[in-house]
Design an enzyme around this catalytic site. Sequence first.
Site, PDB file in Angstrom:
ATOM      1  N   GLY A  72       0.818  -1.216   0.000  1.00  0.00           N
ATOM      2  CA  GLY A  72       0.000   0.000   0.000  1.00  0.00           C
ATOM      3  C   GLY A  72       0.847   1.259   0.000  1.00  0.00           C
ATOM      4  CD  GLN A  73       6.339   0.811   1.402  1.00  0.00           C
ATOM      5  OE1 GLN A  73       7.188   1.400   0.762  1.00  0.00           O
ATOM      6  NE2 GLN A  73       6.588  -0.259   2.126  1.00  0.00           N
ATOM      7  N   GLY A  74       2.778   4.396  -1.199  1.00  0.00           N
ATOM      8  CA  GLY A  74       2.437   5.265  -2.326  1.00  0.00           C
ATOM      9  C   GLY A  74       3.104   4.873  -3.628  1.00  0.00           C
ATOM     10  NE  ARG A  75       9.424   2.704  -2.706  1.00  0.00           N
ATOM     11  CZ  ARG A  75       9.471   2.798  -1.392  1.00  0.00           C
ATOM     12  NH1 ARG A  75       8.790   3.768  -0.791  1.00  0.00           N
ATOM     13  NH2 ARG A  75      10.128   1.911  -0.673  1.00  0.00           N
ATOM     14  CE1 TYR A  76       7.660  -1.084  -4.861  1.00  0.00           C
ATOM     15  CE2 TYR A  76       7.295  -0.585  -2.537  1.00  0.00           C
ATOM     16  CZ  TYR A  76       8.145  -0.925  -3.567  1.00  0.00           C
ATOM     17  OH  TYR A  76       9.472  -1.129  -3.316  1.00  0.00           O
TER      18      TYR A  76
END
Length: 199
Positions: A72-76
């Site tokens: 769920g990290q922004g870059r993923y």
Amino acid sequence: MGLLDRLSGLLRLKKKEVNVLCLGLDNSGKTTIINKLKPSNAQSQDIVPTIGFSIAKFKSSSLSFTVFDMSGQGRYRNLWEHYYKEGQAIIFVIDSSDKLRMVVAKEELDTLLNHPDIKHRRIPILFFANKMDLRDAVTSVKVSQLLCLENIKDKPWHICASDAIKGEGLQEGVDWLQVFVRRIHYWRCFCALVLPYFM
Ligand code: G3D
Ligand code: MG
């Protein structure tokens, strides 16, 4: 292929694996939930932040689930959409204690619901209002209101309060999910098999 042969295909769902996408912001508890749903001898002791995505399997009483646990990290998060077509069900996890990021969770949910690979599909969505054990957590009813879940009219959805550390609320959610995955599968088979006989 005759009608009976085709109908027997219905029963194959018993053996079939169902692909589930597990989505939600980072730190909401996705990996902890998936880990808890695995058989106890397959559970990890340490949950580490998910890089990209990982695949896990667990079984309910009548289905075998393959879960794509997406980071769920922004870059993923832009990776999610590449898996939408594969998904037959969605688990969307919310950190009920993180009121500040509830708006971001809603934005991600809206983006998901408006994606062309999801928008017109009757795909079941199970929401876990997770981290209910924390003092700051809002109720699942409040989470539902903050995410405007009542606006989802064309997909079956359900929200469960959960505490992934203790495993509370998870079974109720999976029980709901398997009922709706089967129901939608049978309905599709019915439409594909029976309706042509009336046309
Ligand atoms: P993610 O996969 O959505 O990114 P994780 O989230 O499963 O990695 O969990 C992030 C952190 O939240 C972990 O703590 C995990 O133990 C914790 N967590 C998950 N579910 C719950 C819950 O229901 N209650 C509480 N109190 N904590 C939860 P760490 O400390 O390892 O970062
Ligand atoms: Mg994770």
